[in-house]
Design a protein around this motif. Structure first.
Motif, PDB file in Angstrom:
ATOM      1  N   VAL A 400       0.853  -1.193   0.000  1.00 32.38           N
ATOM      2  CA  VAL A 400       0.000   0.000   0.000  1.00 32.38           C
ATOM      3  C   VAL A 400       0.887   1.240   0.000  1.00 32.38           C
ATOM      4  N   GLY A 401       0.570   2.168  -0.862  1.00 31.45           N
ATOM      5  CA  GLY A 401       1.311   3.420  -0.964  1.00 31.45           C
ATOM      6  C   GLY A 401       0.873   4.163  -2.206  1.00 31.45           C
ATOM      7  N   PRO A 402       1.417   5.324  -2.449  1.00 35.37           N
ATOM      8  CA  PRO A 402       1.080   6.040  -3.692  1.00 35.37           C
ATOM      9  C   PRO A 402       1.479   5.224  -4.912  1.00 35.37           C
ATOM     10  N   PRO A 428       6.502   3.465  -3.336  1.00 37.14           N
ATOM     11  CA  PRO A 428       5.238   3.366  -4.063  1.00 37.14           C
ATOM     12  C   PRO A 428       4.541   2.053  -3.735  1.00 37.14           C
ATOM     13  N   GLY A 429       3.212   2.031  -3.965  1.00 31.47           N
ATOM     14  CA  GLY A 429       2.441   0.861  -3.596  1.00 31.47           C
ATOM     15  C   GLY A 429       1.766   0.189  -4.775  1.00 31.47           C
ATOM     16  N   ILE A 430       1.413  -1.083  -4.582  1.00 36.07           N
ATOM     17  CA  ILE A 430       0.624  -1.792  -5.588  1.00 36.07           C
ATOM     18  C   ILE A 430      -0.783  -1.216  -5.639  1.00 36.07           C
ATOM     19  N   THR A 431      -1.300  -0.835  -4.487  1.00 35.59           N
ATOM     20  CA  THR A 431      -2.582  -0.139  -4.407  1.00 35.59           C
ATOM     21  C   THR A 431      -2.418   1.031  -3.450  1.00 35.59           C
ATOM     22  N   GLY A 432      -3.398   1.911  -3.430  1.00 31.89           N
ATOM     23  CA  GLY A 432      -3.264   3.094  -2.590  1.00 31.89           C
ATOM     24  C   GLY A 432      -4.600   3.720  -2.264  1.00 31.89           C
ATOM     25  N   LEU A 446      -5.813  17.505 -15.611  1.00 33.07           N
ATOM     26  CA  LEU A 446      -4.974  17.927 -14.499  1.00 33.07           C
ATOM     27  C   LEU A 446      -5.734  17.815 -13.182  1.00 33.07           C
ATOM     28  N   GLU A 447      -7.050  18.068 -13.219  1.00 28.81           N
ATOM     29  CA  GLU A 447      -7.858  18.001 -11.999  1.00 28.81           C
ATOM     30  C   GLU A 447      -7.862  16.588 -11.419  1.00 28.81           C
ATOM     31  N   LYS A 448      -7.937  15.576 -12.299  1.00 32.00           N
ATOM     32  CA  LYS A 448      -7.934  14.198 -11.812  1.00 32.00           C
ATOM     33  C   LYS A 448      -6.603  13.852 -11.156  1.00 32.00           C
ATOM     34  N   MET A 449      -5.505  14.285 -11.761  1.00 31.95           N
ATOM     35  CA  MET A 449      -4.203  14.002 -11.165  1.00 31.95           C
ATOM     36  C   MET A 449      -4.043  14.756  -9.848  1.00 31.95           C
ATOM     37  N   GLU A 450      -4.527  15.995  -9.771  1.00 32.25           N
ATOM     38  CA  GLU A 450      -4.463  16.743  -8.517  1.00 32.25           C
ATOM     39  C   GLU A 450      -5.250  16.039  -7.428  1.00 32.25           C
ATOM     40  N   ALA A 451      -6.422  15.488  -7.780  1.00 28.80           N
ATOM     41  CA  ALA A 451      -7.216  14.753  -6.795  1.00 28.80           C
ATOM     42  C   ALA A 451      -6.471  13.505  -6.322  1.00 28.80           C
ATOM     43  N   ARG A 452      -5.785  12.837  -7.240  1.00 27.82           N
ATOM     44  CA  ARG A 452      -5.010  11.657  -6.860  1.00 27.82           C
ATOM     45  C   ARG A 452      -3.897  12.040  -5.900  1.00 27.82           C
ATOM     46  N   ILE A 453      -3.221  13.149  -6.174  1.00 32.65           N
ATOM     47  CA  ILE A 453      -2.124  13.585  -5.303  1.00 32.65           C
ATOM     48  C   ILE A 453      -2.662  13.972  -3.931  1.00 32.65           C
ATOM     49  N   ARG A 454      -3.838  14.610  -3.883  1.00 34.74           N
ATOM     50  CA  ARG A 454      -4.427  14.956  -2.584  1.00 34.74           C
ATOM     51  C   ARG A 454      -4.682  13.700  -1.756  1.00 34.74           C
ATOM     52  N   CYS A 455      -5.158  12.642  -2.405  1.00 30.70           N
ATOM     53  CA  CYS A 455      -5.378  11.383  -1.696  1.00 30.70           C
ATOM     54  C   CYS A 455      -4.049  10.805  -1.194  1.00 30.70           C
ATOM     55  N   ASP A 456      -3.006  10.868  -2.015  1.00 34.81           N
ATOM     56  CA  ASP A 456      -1.706  10.354  -1.601  1.00 34.81           C
ATOM     57  C   ASP A 456      -1.188  11.092  -0.370  1.00 34.81           C
ATOM     58  N   LEU A 457      -1.319  12.414  -0.354  1.00 32.32           N
ATOM     59  CA  LEU A 457      -0.847  13.196   0.793  1.00 32.32           C
ATOM     60  C   LEU A 457      -1.707  12.926   2.020  1.00 32.32           C
ATOM     61  N   ASP A 458      -3.012  12.724   1.794  1.00 30.11           N
ATOM     62  CA  ASP A 458      -3.906  12.375   2.891  1.00 30.11           C
ATOM     63  C   ASP A 458      -3.468  11.060   3.524  1.00 30.11           C
ATOM     64  N   TYR A 459      -3.036  10.111   2.698  1.00 28.22           N
ATOM     65  CA  TYR A 459      -2.543   8.827   3.202  1.00 28.22           C
ATOM     66  C   TYR A 459      -1.281   9.020   4.045  1.00 28.22           C
ATOM     67  N   LEU A 460      -0.364   9.868   3.594  1.00 23.54           N
ATOM     68  CA  LEU A 460       0.867  10.107   4.347  1.00 23.54           C
ATOM     69  C   LEU A 460       0.574  10.734   5.702  1.00 23.54           C
ATOM     70  N   ARG A 461      -0.394  11.646   5.744  1.00 19.48           N
ATOM     71  CA  ARG A 461      -0.717  12.300   7.014  1.00 19.48           C
ATOM     72  C   ARG A 461      -1.342  11.344   8.011  1.00 19.48           C
ATOM     73  N   ASN A 462      -2.070  10.343   7.539  1.00 21.96           N
ATOM     74  CA  ASN A 462      -2.911   9.531   8.408  1.00 21.96           C
ATOM     75  C   ASN A 462      -2.525   8.058   8.422  1.00 21.96           C
ATOM     76  N   TRP A 463      -1.295   7.729   8.032  1.00 21.85           N
ATOM     77  CA  TRP A 463      -0.946   6.323   7.903  1.00 21.85           C
ATOM     78  C   TRP A 463      -1.080   5.584   9.225  1.00 21.85           C
TER      79      TRP A 463
END
Length: 486
Positions: A400-402, A428-432, A446-463
């Motif tokens: 699990v990871g970005p 990086p992860g197989i799933t995230g 670009l909006e879809k990629m920005e949303a993906r990055i927001r989720c990745d950062l949310d994961y880092l904050r709350n792992w």
């Protein structure tokens, strides 16, 4: 403070994320000097060296005098270990200080044990000869253990790989003090490259370290030289400039710390820490430090081995089907960015008639003619990702990871999306988290990629391990009904 998306979903599932978006609690105080300048592995060794030496000294004496270690002595061993743990950091102390601290600490420990034995009436149950010999032999064993750790410390530091590269921004009083301590400290596992300051060298009095450039040049320097640690020693009056500098550093994988003050900003695993005796505050850090790193790696290895053994017949069948269904290799290898932004090779079952890995890589689209008939099924069910469990065992990825992007995609998006490269502070992860929240497959805007990055950062904050298991469970549910992959 509003809860993050990760917390809302975990709450709905009847669980609680291990960390919230609120400011983190301060690090727990440690006995003795509150600061260690050396590696975390050495910290662990120092925590155990005195308690283990105390217990081993007792066992050696009991074995010589009585011939066997009885349960009553095992109880004493547990009590002695608990009283002595964690041991004090002594690597930076002078020999005289080590001797005095060791003797005083042992006097306190054995005093408590003797008082406990007298109060409970069990003191006479133990051999007087063993007790008397243990009183002098334990501190000797502790001192020998400290000496042995000092001899082994350089080798332990080298076992953890090459030193982390660090720079200091702002050569003021606290910045200069930090740079001096980094340069003189032993066992840090940190290499000080120099400092950045907007003043010319002749205006900096007492400069003892290499000047690397002006402050606005630091982001480029960090990227070119793979700098791991950036210490910001800038006054609060420079807040607009600091914010601008932080934005620039978010296009790197460096961990950023303030020395000593900070203003409110968007923290990624923010925590208090100390470096060579000076307090610092992390702004952007990986969640996988210390015990968390061990927990993450152990869970990755255990789950990967179990999955590969369980699915080995399926893997063989897929490999044969790929080979027979279309010309080309069974395994598709592609360069991607891993932890610290370093390139890694990621494995997948080939699902296309092409194996693109150049400066331009076109993402798969719906009804893409390059996708084979078998490949469409593999991509829809995520079975093409199964070889990446080998990447996990190699230490290149986590379960699990970005999700790793092709190198060409990374270079395209990193200047367009703020904080894009922070996702590379972890493997990086197989799933995230992004994939189980609908951001799987093609990112055609670009909006879809920005949303993906927001989720990745949310994961880092709350792992947390619980969050990882929840993502794995969500992934299994999505495999057979997710229409976003093609």
């Amino acid at each position: 403070m509003p809860e993050t998306q990760a917390e809302r979903v975990l709450a709905a599932a009847g669980t609680t994320a291990a960390a919230s978006s609120a400011a983190p609690p301060p690090a727990p105080a440690l006995p003795g000097p509150a600061v260690f300048s050396h590696s975390r592995l050495l910290r662990s060794c120092e925590a155990f060296v005195e308690p283990l030496a105390t217990v081993l000294a007792l066992w050696a004496i009991v074995w010589v005098i009585e011939g066997s270690i009885t349960p009553s002595w095992l109880v004493v061993s547990v009590l002695a270990f608990a009283l002595a743990y964690p041991g004090r950091p002594q690597l930076r102390a002078s020999p005289a200080r080590v001797v005095s601290d060791t003797v005083l600490a042992w006097a306190w420990t054995c005093g408590l044990l003797l008082a406990m034995g007298y109060a409970t009436g069990h003191l006479d149950d133990f051999s007087r000869d063993v007790v008397l010999h243990w009183l002098w032999f334990a501190p000797v064993a502790q001192l020998l253990a400290h000496w042995g750790l000092r001899q082994a410390a350089p080798h332990i530091v080298r076992l953890q790989g090459p030193p982390l590269r660090a720079v200091v921004v702002g050569m003021n009083e606290q910045g200069g003090s930090l740079a001096d301590r980094l340069a003189m400290a032993h066992y840090t596992g940190v290499e000080l490259l120099g400092f950045f300051d907007d003043r010319t060298p002749d205006r900096i009095h007492g400069r003892r370290h290499r000047m690397l450039g002006r402050i606005h040049e630091i982001a480029d320097y960090v990227k070119r030289n793979r700098v791991h640690l950036v210490y910001l020693s800038l006054p609060m009056a420079s807040q607009p400039r600091i914010k601008q500098l932080l934005d620039a550093l978010k296009d790197t994988t460096a961990s950023v710390y303030f020395v000593p003050d900070m203003f409110v900003t968007d923290l990624i695993q923010g925590r208090t820490d100390s470096v060579c005796g000076l307090p610092v505050i992390s702004v952007c850090e990986t969640p996988f430090r210390g015990p968390n790193a061990v927990l993450k790696r152990v869970s990755d290895v255990v789950l990967s081995v179990a999955i590969l053994l369980l699915l080995s017949p399926l893997l063989v069948a897929i490999a044969a089907a790929v080979k027979l269904s279309s010309p080309g290799p069974v395994i598709f290898r592609q360069r991607r960015y891993g932890v610290w932004g370093q390139e890694i090779i990621v494995y997948k079952f080939r699902s296309m008639t092409v194996t693109e890995d150049g400066p331009v890589v076109t993402q798969a689209r719906k009804d893409d003619a390059r996708v084979t008939r078998l490949g469409a099924f593999l991509r829809r069910t995520s079975m093409d990702e199964l070889p990446q469990f080998v990447n996990v065992l190699q230490g290149r990825m986590s379960i699990v990871g970005p999700r790793p992007h092709a190198v060409a995609h990374n270079e395209f998006y990193r200047p367009l999306i703020k904080s894009y490269m922070i996702r590379h502070k972890v493997k990086p992860g197989i799933t995230g988290w992004a994939q189980v929240n609908g951001y799987r497959g093609e990112t055609d805007s670009l909006e879809k990629m920005e949303a993906r990055i927001r989720c990745d950062l949310d994961y880092l904050r709350n792992w947390s391990l619980r969050l990882d298991l929840y993502i794995i469970w969500r992934t299994i549910r999505l495999v057979f009904k997710d229409g976003a992959a093609y």
